[in-house]
Design an enzyme around this catalytic site. Structure first.
Site, PDB file in Angstrom:
ATOM      1  N   HIS A 123      24.170   8.957  39.606  1.00 49.65           N
ATOM      2  CA  HIS A 123      24.267   7.407  40.122  1.00 49.65           C
ATOM      3  C   HIS A 123      24.989   6.683  39.088  1.00 49.65           C
ATOM      4  O   HIS A 123      25.113   6.818  38.200  1.00 49.65           O
ATOM      5  CB  HIS A 123      22.754   6.971  39.839  1.00 49.65           C
ATOM      6  N   ASP A 200      17.926  11.681  33.951  1.00 52.48           N
ATOM      7  CA  ASP A 200      17.607  10.466  34.840  1.00 52.48           C
ATOM      8  C   ASP A 200      16.382  10.968  35.867  1.00 52.48           C
ATOM      9  O   ASP A 200      16.887  11.686  36.817  1.00 52.48           O
ATOM     10  CB  ASP A 200      18.897   9.967  35.178  1.00 52.48           C
ATOM     11  N   GLN A 203      14.554   9.615  40.681  1.00 54.62           N
ATOM     12  CA  GLN A 203      14.098  10.312  41.891  1.00 54.62           C
ATOM     13  C   GLN A 203      13.222  11.500  41.823  1.00 54.62           C
ATOM     14  O   GLN A 203      12.709  12.166  42.858  1.00 54.62           O
ATOM     15  CB  GLN A 203      15.294  10.631  42.656  1.00 54.62           C
ATOM     16  N   LYS A 226      10.334   2.799  42.506  1.00 52.28           N
ATOM     17  CA  LYS A 226      10.393   4.056  43.296  1.00 52.28           C
ATOM     18  C   LYS A 226       9.008   4.913  43.185  1.00 52.28           C
ATOM     19  O   LYS A 226       8.696   5.897  43.916  1.00 52.28           O
ATOM     20  CB  LYS A 226      11.486   4.681  42.983  1.00 52.28           C
ATOM     21  N   CYS A 364      25.189   4.150  45.569  1.00 52.02           N
ATOM     22  CA  CYS A 364      25.437   4.167  44.324  1.00 52.02           C
ATOM     23  C   CYS A 364      26.200   5.313  43.577  1.00 52.02           C
ATOM     24  O   CYS A 364      25.734   5.464  42.411  1.00 52.02           O
ATOM     25  CB  CYS A 364      24.662   3.343  43.363  1.00 52.02           C
TER      26      CYS A 364
END
Ligand code: PMP
Length: 406
Positions: A123, A200, A203, A226, A364
């Protein structure tokens, strides 16, 4: 116990509405997830009954708010299986967490000629902070390539790791492709060379169980919004020894132990990294979101979404002219696609008229779009409340796109 998705849907009041006269089909969960009533109630209750600034007040409301905020931190700690609440830093979101690490650990340890390794499916929030650091320090950003299915090439990764590598930063689950990366293995490979790794998890946290100690990552970031929690709150996990040795990032109230004009000493972990009044309601709301997710069971959510992903992949594959972008063997609930002869934005607009909310654009991750030679994709992304009927509504709406453009 079987997963009762209709029961889950009742927890999300926003899903009861119609848009353009059709039932809302919300398939934009990778951008942000909807909030269950329990999270909304927690925010209302906080502002109705408890609002006060935390950590410094002796009055009852301040003590209550402080307690709830710190309870939320403990919930995050257990949720990630971190060793201590000292390792849980509240930030604005995944983006801020990555910037914090780049600007503190990165600035101290990355110098001229050094290298930072990321993957080709990051991202922008896991590209730009490292690019800024490399520019400032005269260091070099190295990028691990991916194959046509959207999987990281591990042998190329191995080749990139060398004596100049000072840091590795990797996405756990790709928001554009859905790929679940083998981060455990990749962390091990970096650690063999003494290189720390940031994961990261924006998600991954909502869709897989994450255990930071089992992964052995050095840093891990995610965003509350999220994970069915509020916007403006997220988490940076860092191993205690690393956080302790890092300089603070922002200066201000709460991050200090004592201040004179001559010298300031810094607060203990994690407060050293939390300057100023934080998003108190957001932290408490995130705690409620974690309670909610734990109530459903992360594994049960993952199994439900996986079943839907397989169904969705089958159904979308039948749509004439549709090409799925991101066909990795290990995938989370993201269905990115392009339709021959139709711009993704037109797909999004027609789907919206049918009540189906998806995202279109570069998500993104412009380098991923470049890698696949496309300007954009249409992306349906799944959450705990989605159903097979909603996938059917998506494919029906795509038939409508074919009628308009056919
Ligand atoms: N990483 C990934 C993989 C993401 O999908 C996102 C959000 N789209 C981010 C980082 C950034 O999250 P936020 O905007 O909440 O900081």
């Amino acid at each position: 116990m079987t997963y009762d998705v209709q029961r889950v849907r009742e927890d999300f009041p926003i899903l009861r509405q119609t848009v353009h006269g059709r039932p809302l089909v919300y398939l934009d969960n990778a951008a942000t997830a909807q909030k269950p009533q329990s999270v909304i109630d927690t925010l209302v209750r906080y502002y109705t009954e408890e609002n006060a600034n935390i950590h410094r007040g002796v009055h009852l409301l301040s003590q209550r708010a402080t307690q709830e905020y710190e309870d939320a931190r403990a919930k995050v700690q257990r949720f990630l299986n971190a060793a201590s609440t000292e390792e849980i830093v509240f930030v604005r979101g995944a983006t801020e967490g990555i910037n914090l690490v780049a600007q503190t650990y990165g600035r101290r340890h990355v110098g001229p000629g050094d290298e930072v390794v990321i993957s080709a499916m990051e991202h922008h929030s896991n590209i730009v902070p490292w690019q800024m650091l490399c520019e400032e320090k005269g260091a070099r950003l190295r990028v691990v390539p991916i194959n046509d299915d959207g999987e990281i090439l591990l042998d190329e990764y191995e080749k990139l790791l060398g004596p100049k590598t000072k840091f590795v930063s990797l996405v756990h689950v790709s928001n554009a492709l859905g790929t679940i990366n083998p981060v455990g293995e990749m962390i091990e490979m970096a650690h063999r060379r003494g290189v720390p790794v940031l994961v990261d998890g924006a998600q991954s946290v909502p869709h897989l169980g994450v255990d930071v100690r089992a992964l052995d990552c050095d840093f891990f970031v995610f965003s509350g919004h999220k994970l069915y929690g509020p916007t403006g709150i997220g988490v940076l996990y860092g191993k205690r020894a690393l956080l302790k040795a890092m300089p603070p990032w922002q200066g201000g109230g709460d991050m200090i132990s004592s201040v004179t004009f001559e010298k300031t000493t810094y607060n203990t972990l994690p407060y050293k990294f939390e300057a100023g009044t934080p998003n108190i309601a957001g932290g408490i709301g995130l705690g409620a979101a974690i309670d909610y997710v734990n109530g459903l069971g992360v594994d049960a959510i993952a199994a439900h979404e996986h079943e839907l992903l397989e169904y969705g992949t089958r159904e979308l594959s039948k749509v004439p002219g549709l090409r799925l972008i991101g066909t990795a063997r290990h995938k989370a609930g993201v269905l990115s696609f392009v339709l021959e002869g139709v711009h993704p934005h037109d797909i999004g607009t027609i789907l919206d008229e049918e009540g189906v909310a998806i995202r279109t654009g570069h998500h993104c991750v412009q380098p991923v779009m470049q890698r696949f030679g496309i300007p954009a994709t249409a992306r349906a992304s799944l959450g705990c409340y989605n159903t097979r009927e909603e996938i059917d509504a998506l494919t029906r709406a795509l038939d409508r796109v074919a009628e308009v453009f056919g």
